[in-house]
Design a protein around this motif. Structure first.
Motif, PDB file in Angstrom:
ATOM      1  N   LEU A 180       0.835  -1.259   0.044  1.00 21.67           N
ATOM      2  CA  LEU A 180       0.002   0.041  -0.040  1.00 21.67           C
ATOM      3  C   LEU A 180       0.821   1.211   0.024  1.00 21.67           C
ATOM      4  CD1 LEU A 180      -3.044  -0.978   2.361  1.00 21.67           C
ATOM      5  CD2 LEU A 180      -2.835  -0.555   0.054  1.00 21.67           C
ATOM      6  N   GLN A 181       2.014   1.212   0.514  1.00 20.38           N
ATOM      7  CA  GLN A 181       2.810   2.464   0.692  1.00 20.38           C
ATOM      8  C   GLN A 181       3.245   2.710  -0.649  1.00 20.38           C
ATOM      9  OE1 GLN A 181       6.279   1.751   3.371  1.00 20.38           O
ATOM     10  NE2 GLN A 181       7.055   3.989   2.847  1.00 20.38           N
ATOM     11  N   VAL A 182       3.550   1.817  -1.436  1.00 21.58           N
ATOM     12  CA  VAL A 182       4.126   1.822  -2.944  1.00 21.58           C
ATOM     13  C   VAL A 182       2.794   2.189  -3.739  1.00 21.58           C
ATOM     14  CG1 VAL A 182       5.128   0.756  -5.095  1.00 21.58           C
ATOM     15  CG2 VAL A 182       5.950   0.202  -2.730  1.00 21.58           C
ATOM     16  N   MET A 183       1.677   1.868  -3.626  1.00 21.22           N
ATOM     17  CA  MET A 183       0.729   2.166  -4.348  1.00 21.22           C
ATOM     18  C   MET A 183       0.464   3.676  -3.871  1.00 21.22           C
ATOM     19  SD  MET A 183      -1.691  -1.422  -4.347  1.00 21.22           S
ATOM     20  CE  MET A 183      -2.670  -0.837  -5.824  1.00 21.22           C
ATOM     21  N   ARG A 184       0.428   4.090  -2.768  1.00 26.22           N
ATOM     22  CA  ARG A 184      -0.106   5.435  -2.621  1.00 26.22           C
ATOM     23  C   ARG A 184       1.063   6.098  -3.315  1.00 26.22           C
ATOM     24  NH1 ARG A 184      -0.087   3.214   2.935  1.00 26.22           N
ATOM     25  NH2 ARG A 184      -2.203   3.119   3.739  1.00 26.22           N
ATOM     26  N   ARG A 185       2.208   6.015  -3.328  1.00 23.84           N
ATOM     27  CA  ARG A 185       3.211   6.821  -4.005  1.00 23.84           C
ATOM     28  C   ARG A 185       3.009   6.779  -5.780  1.00 23.84           C
ATOM     29  NH1 ARG A 185       5.629  11.307  -4.829  1.00 23.84           N
ATOM     30  NH2 ARG A 185       7.817  11.109  -5.939  1.00 23.84           N
ATOM     31  N   ALA A 186       2.592   5.730  -6.089  1.00 27.10           N
ATOM     32  CA  ALA A 186       2.330   5.668  -7.502  1.00 27.10           C
ATOM     33  C   ALA A 186       0.910   6.512  -7.584  1.00 27.10           C
ATOM     34  CB  ALA A 186       2.010   4.055  -8.038  1.00 27.10           C
ATOM     35  N   ALA A 187       0.026   6.276  -6.889  1.00 31.05           N
ATOM     36  CA  ALA A 187      -1.109   7.301  -6.840  1.00 31.05           C
ATOM     37  C   ALA A 187      -0.749   8.694  -6.830  1.00 31.05           C
ATOM     38  CB  ALA A 187      -2.060   6.886  -5.926  1.00 31.05           C
ATOM     39  N   GLU A 188       0.187   8.959  -5.974  1.00 30.92           N
ATOM     40  CA  GLU A 188       0.592  10.494  -5.862  1.00 30.92           C
ATOM     41  C   GLU A 188       1.329  11.066  -7.069  1.00 30.92           C
ATOM     42  OE1 GLU A 188       2.804  13.414  -2.679  1.00 30.92           O
ATOM     43  OE2 GLU A 188       3.660  11.224  -3.088  1.00 30.92           O
ATOM     44  N   ILE A 189       2.289  10.265  -7.706  1.00 31.28           N
ATOM     45  CA  ILE A 189       2.787  10.591  -8.881  1.00 31.28           C
ATOM     46  C   ILE A 189       1.881  10.759 -10.064  1.00 31.28           C
ATOM     47  CG2 ILE A 189       4.328   9.850 -10.689  1.00 31.28           C
ATOM     48  CD1 ILE A 189       5.883   8.405  -8.328  1.00 31.28           C
ATOM     49  N   SER A 190       0.713   9.701 -10.413  1.00 30.88           N
ATOM     50  CA  SER A 190      -0.237   9.693 -11.087  1.00 30.88           C
ATOM     51  C   SER A 190      -1.065  11.188 -10.893  1.00 30.88           C
ATOM     52  CB  SER A 190      -1.064   8.479 -11.312  1.00 30.88           C
ATOM     53  OG  SER A 190       0.064   7.455 -11.437  1.00 30.88           O
ATOM     54  N   GLY A 191      -1.678  11.180 -10.045  1.00 29.35           N
ATOM     55  CA  GLY A 191      -2.484  12.451  -9.588  1.00 29.35           C
ATOM     56  C   GLY A 191      -1.662  13.594 -10.058  1.00 29.35           C
ATOM     57  N   GLY A 192      -0.389  13.824 -10.035  1.00 26.85           N
ATOM     58  CA  GLY A 192       0.351  14.977 -10.151  1.00 26.85           C
ATOM     59  C   GLY A 192       0.388  14.904 -11.689  1.00 26.85           C
ATOM     60  N   ALA A 193       0.509  14.078 -12.462  1.00 25.73           N
ATOM     61  CA  ALA A 193       0.514  13.901 -13.973  1.00 25.73           C
ATOM     62  C   ALA A 193      -0.639  14.370 -14.595  1.00 25.73           C
ATOM     63  CB  ALA A 193       0.785  12.431 -14.426  1.00 25.73           C
ATOM     64  N   HIS A 194      -1.751  13.887 -13.844  1.00 23.61           N
ATOM     65  CA  HIS A 194      -3.128  14.456 -14.268  1.00 23.61           C
ATOM     66  C   HIS A 194      -3.373  16.078 -14.167  1.00 23.61           C
ATOM     67  CE1 HIS A 194      -5.702  11.002 -15.500  1.00 23.61           C
ATOM     68  NE2 HIS A 194      -4.666  10.404 -14.714  1.00 23.61           N
ATOM     69  N   PHE A 218       5.414  11.153 -14.997  1.00 23.08           N
ATOM     70  CA  PHE A 218       5.877   9.851 -14.205  1.00 23.08           C
ATOM     71  C   PHE A 218       7.294   9.743 -14.185  1.00 23.08           C
ATOM     72  CE2 PHE A 218       1.726   7.672 -16.634  1.00 23.08           C
ATOM     73  CZ  PHE A 218       1.012   8.274 -15.949  1.00 23.08           C
ATOM     74  N   ARG A 219       7.921   9.888 -15.228  1.00 24.44           N
ATOM     75  CA  ARG A 219       9.590   9.632 -15.263  1.00 24.44           C
ATOM     76  C   ARG A 219      10.300  10.408 -14.478  1.00 24.44           C
ATOM     77  NH1 ARG A 219      11.730   5.773 -15.104  1.00 24.44           N
ATOM     78  NH2 ARG A 219      13.487   6.272 -16.406  1.00 24.44           N
ATOM     79  N   ARG A 220       9.945  11.774 -14.104  1.00 25.56           N
ATOM     80  CA  ARG A 220      10.759  12.764 -13.567  1.00 25.56           C
ATOM     81  C   ARG A 220      10.514  12.611 -12.041  1.00 25.56           C
ATOM     82  NH1 ARG A 220       9.604  18.060 -11.680  1.00 25.56           N
ATOM     83  NH2 ARG A 220       7.493  18.410 -11.210  1.00 25.56           N
ATOM     84  N   HIS A 221       9.542  11.563 -11.567  1.00 27.26           N
ATOM     85  CA  HIS A 221       9.283  11.276 -10.315  1.00 27.26           C
ATOM     86  C   HIS A 221       9.704   9.978  -9.850  1.00 27.26           C
ATOM     87  CE1 HIS A 221       7.555  15.344  -8.715  1.00 27.26           C
ATOM     88  NE2 HIS A 221       6.776  15.150  -9.882  1.00 27.26           N
ATOM     89  N   ALA A 223       8.860   6.630 -11.359  1.00 25.99           N
ATOM     90  CA  ALA A 223       8.084   5.975 -12.040  1.00 25.99           C
ATOM     91  C   ALA A 223       8.829   5.199 -13.125  1.00 25.99           C
ATOM     92  CB  ALA A 223       6.560   6.114 -12.282  1.00 25.99           C
ATOM     93  N   GLN A 224       8.786   3.886 -13.283  1.00 26.45           N
ATOM     94  CA  GLN A 224       9.622   3.273 -14.268  1.00 26.45           C
ATOM     95  C   GLN A 224       8.778   3.211 -15.698  1.00 26.45           C
ATOM     96  OE1 GLN A 224       8.851   1.691 -11.251  1.00 26.45           O
ATOM     97  NE2 GLN A 224      10.832   1.605 -10.326  1.00 26.45           N
ATOM     98  N   ALA A 225       7.386   3.316 -15.804  1.00 29.08           N
ATOM     99  CA  ALA A 225       6.703   3.235 -17.037  1.00 29.08           C
ATOM    100  C   ALA A 225       5.312   3.520 -16.895  1.00 29.08           C
ATOM    101  CB  ALA A 225       6.868   1.777 -17.518  1.00 29.08           C
ATOM    102  N   PRO A 226       4.506   3.854 -17.646  1.00 28.28           N
ATOM    103  CA  PRO A 226       3.118   3.764 -17.568  1.00 28.28           C
ATOM    104  C   PRO A 226       2.724   2.393 -17.173  1.00 28.28           C
ATOM    105  CG  PRO A 226       3.539   4.095 -20.127  1.00 28.28           C
ATOM    106  CD  PRO A 226       5.030   4.054 -19.314  1.00 28.28           C
ATOM    107  N   ALA A 227       1.669   2.186 -16.422  1.00 32.45           N
ATOM    108  CA  ALA A 227       1.039   1.011 -16.042  1.00 32.45           C
ATOM    109  C   ALA A 227       0.238   0.349 -17.138  1.00 32.45           C
ATOM    110  CB  ALA A 227       0.144   1.064 -14.851  1.00 32.45           C
ATOM    111  N   TYR A 228      -0.172   1.092 -18.283  1.00 31.71           N
ATOM    112  CA  TYR A 228      -0.739   0.738 -19.241  1.00 31.71           C
ATOM    113  C   TYR A 228      -0.878   1.724 -20.269  1.00 31.71           C
ATOM    114  CZ  TYR A 228      -4.305   3.496 -16.793  1.00 31.71           C
ATOM    115  OH  TYR A 228      -4.947   4.484 -16.118  1.00 31.71           O
ATOM    116  N   THR A 229      -1.136   1.607 -21.516  1.00 31.62           N
ATOM    117  CA  THR A 229      -1.244   2.439 -22.798  1.00 31.62           C
ATOM    118  C   THR A 229      -2.091   3.532 -22.338  1.00 31.62           C
ATOM    119  OG1 THR A 229      -0.751   0.688 -24.198  1.00 31.62           O
ATOM    120  CG2 THR A 229      -1.606   2.856 -24.998  1.00 31.62           C
ATOM    121  N   SER A 230      -1.769   4.690 -22.246  1.00 33.41           N
ATOM    122  CA  SER A 230      -2.569   6.048 -21.842  1.00 33.41           C
ATOM    123  C   SER A 230      -3.639   6.317 -22.738  1.00 33.41           C
ATOM    124  CB  SER A 230      -1.544   7.122 -21.571  1.00 33.41           C
ATOM    125  OG  SER A 230      -0.857   6.975 -20.555  1.00 33.41           O
ATOM    126  N   ILE A 231      -4.989   6.718 -22.337  1.00 28.62           N
ATOM    127  CA  ILE A 231      -6.108   6.995 -23.050  1.00 28.62           C
ATOM    128  C   ILE A 231      -5.769   8.451 -22.964  1.00 28.62           C
ATOM    129  CG2 ILE A 231      -8.490   6.835 -23.224  1.00 28.62           C
ATOM    130  CD1 ILE A 231      -8.555   4.289 -22.246  1.00 28.62           C
TER     131      ILE A 231
END
Length: 448
Positions: A180-194, A218-221, A223-231
């Motif tokens: 959950l700690q990793v998922m919170r960080r992934a969510a935070e990075i992704s939220g910043g991208a939006h 994603f990359r500057r924070h 994250a290694q990659a998008p989790a899926y192809t972005s829509i």
């Protein structure tokens, strides 16, 4: 980053559930993109869940019931090769991998065919993902047959081949604190991208330019990659659920739907936000957007222990059906619209899915024909939507408006935790953020 002890702990838990037998879990192969260039490598989720080892050409073997409750974890991996590393980068090799990842034994991957028959001898069962890969199935069966040929010497072959995924899927469904700690960080990075996408979107841009803003964040924070192809779907493209061309020009007066999340240390975030290209919702867009937002709030409120998996979907559906009636999209009572499935003209998918190492993560949704209860540690998306295509019986001012709002939610002891709260989603938040965009920055220049 998840501590190595968490991976070894998972191996011990899996072995205790196996009781006695041998599990064989390979990682994913490298894939050629064209000629001698490969796709960026991504490990197999099951393998990584148990090892934390990210290199290709590796196989995990777990021997359960070695001596009562004792188990043994063995890694087969590529040998150390300095010349290879000059060209392609670091690799652990068996000796360093044993110490770094806390395996009991490690061997070169070239010894796999030689050693597997010995490890399978006199074992009651072999656990693997049978049917997932026909070439791998053939290797497993070949090892079992090799043991069977030794029957005259008193050696017995495994009598059963069991699906290891039945055990692993249930383990992976419940996220530990380190996950959950990793998922919170992934969510935070992704939220910043939006947020970055909202701040930088202008009429005249192409969808792929907005996609580039997401990738940058994603990359500057880390994250290694998008989790899926972005829509990244503007206007009518937002009514195509899995639109990924991302090459159309954005127009003032249209909405932009972005479904995008990063992958961090193997774990996925999955966020959808919808906002006006010019920064201001028109009345029809606002009506549909507020409806979807209300449906999502009802669904998130239903994510709590004791409620079943379908409770969030049913809560969202009640709100959407009433809204479709109020806006003249559907006719009749809420019960009639739901029973006839007339709502599916505008909302044709369910309200979420499990989330974890895979963006559509593993785990059963039903047991014995019944939706399973939500429990602490489960992590899911909540993503109602509304997609209005042109039709004779649909008010014209709603045509080509596609809206989806998606958040990542973890079930807690008392309710739920929304992991993706950094991404704005109310009308006021979105319009305020877009109103504050730098006026001097122009994105309408075309290169080429």
């Amino acid at each position: 980053m998840i501590p190595i002890q968490a991976f070894s702990g998972r191996r011990h838990r899996l072995a205790s559930q196996m009781q006695k037998g041998v599990a064989i879990i390979p990682t994913a192969p490298e894939r050629v993109r064209n000629r001698d260039a490969h796709y960026p490598y991504r490990f197999d989720s099951y393998f990584y869940y148990l090892t934390g080892f990210a290199e290709p050409e590796a196989v995990l073997v777990i021997v359960a019931g070695v001596d009562k409750d004792v188990s043994k974890s063995i890694l087969f991996c590529r040998e150390k090769n300095i010349e290879y590393e000059i060209w392609n980068g670091f690799r652990y090799g068996p000796e360093a991998a044993r110490e770094a990842f806390e395996f009991d034994e490690t061997y070169p991957i070239a010894k796999l065919d030689e050693m597997l028959p010995r490890l399978l001898a006199d074992q009651p069962a072999v656990f693997c993902a049978l049917g997932d890969d026909t070439a791998w199935d053939a290797r497993v069966i070949g090892w079992v047959n090799h043991v069977r040929q030794q029957s005259r010497s008193g050696t017995t072959a495994p009598a059963e081949i069991r699906d290891i995924r039945l055990l692993l899927d249930e383990m992976r469904l419940f996220k530990g604190p380190e996950e959950l700690q990793v998922m919170r960080r992934a969510a935070e990075i992704s939220g910043g991208a939006h947020r970055r996408a909202m701040q930088n979107t202008r009429p005249g841009m192409s969808e792929y330019e907005v996609e580039a803003e997401l990738m940058h964040e994603f990359r500057r924070h880390g994250a290694q990659a998008p989790a899926y192809t972005s829509i990244v779907a503007g206007g009518a493209n937002a009514c195509v659920l899995h639109y990924v061309d991302n090459n159309a020009r954005l127009k003032a007066g249209e909405l932009l739907l972005i479904d995008a999340g990063c992958e961090l240390d193997g774990y996925a975030a999955d966020i959808t936000r919808t906002f006006p290209v010019n920064g201001k919702f028109n009345p029809a867009q606002r009506d549909l957007y507020e409806l979807v937002l209300s449906a999502q709030a009802a669904a998130i409120n239903a994510v709590r222990p004791g409620n079943t998996w379908d409770a969030p979907h049913n809560a969202a559906l009640q709100v959407l059906a009433q809204g479709f009636i109020d806006l003249g999209l559907c006719h009749g009572s809420v019960d009639e619209v739901i029973q006839s499935e007339d709502y599916k003209r505008f909302y044709m998918h369910r309200t979420g899915h499990w989330l974890g190492l895979d963006v559509h993560d593993v785990g059963e949704y039903k047991r014995n024909g019944k939706w399973r209860p939500l429990q602490p540690g489960m992590t899911l998306t909540v993503e109602p939507g509304c997609y209005v295509r042109p039709a004779d019986n649909v008010p014209r001012h709603f045509w080509n408006i596609g809206t989806r709002i998606e958040d990542d939610v973890a079930v807690t002891e008392t309710g739920c935790e929304v992991l993706t709260g950094t991404a704005p989603k109310t009308v006021a938040e979105i319009e305020e953020l877009m109103r504050d965009r730098k006026k001097s920055k122009s994105w309408t220049k075309t290169i080429g």
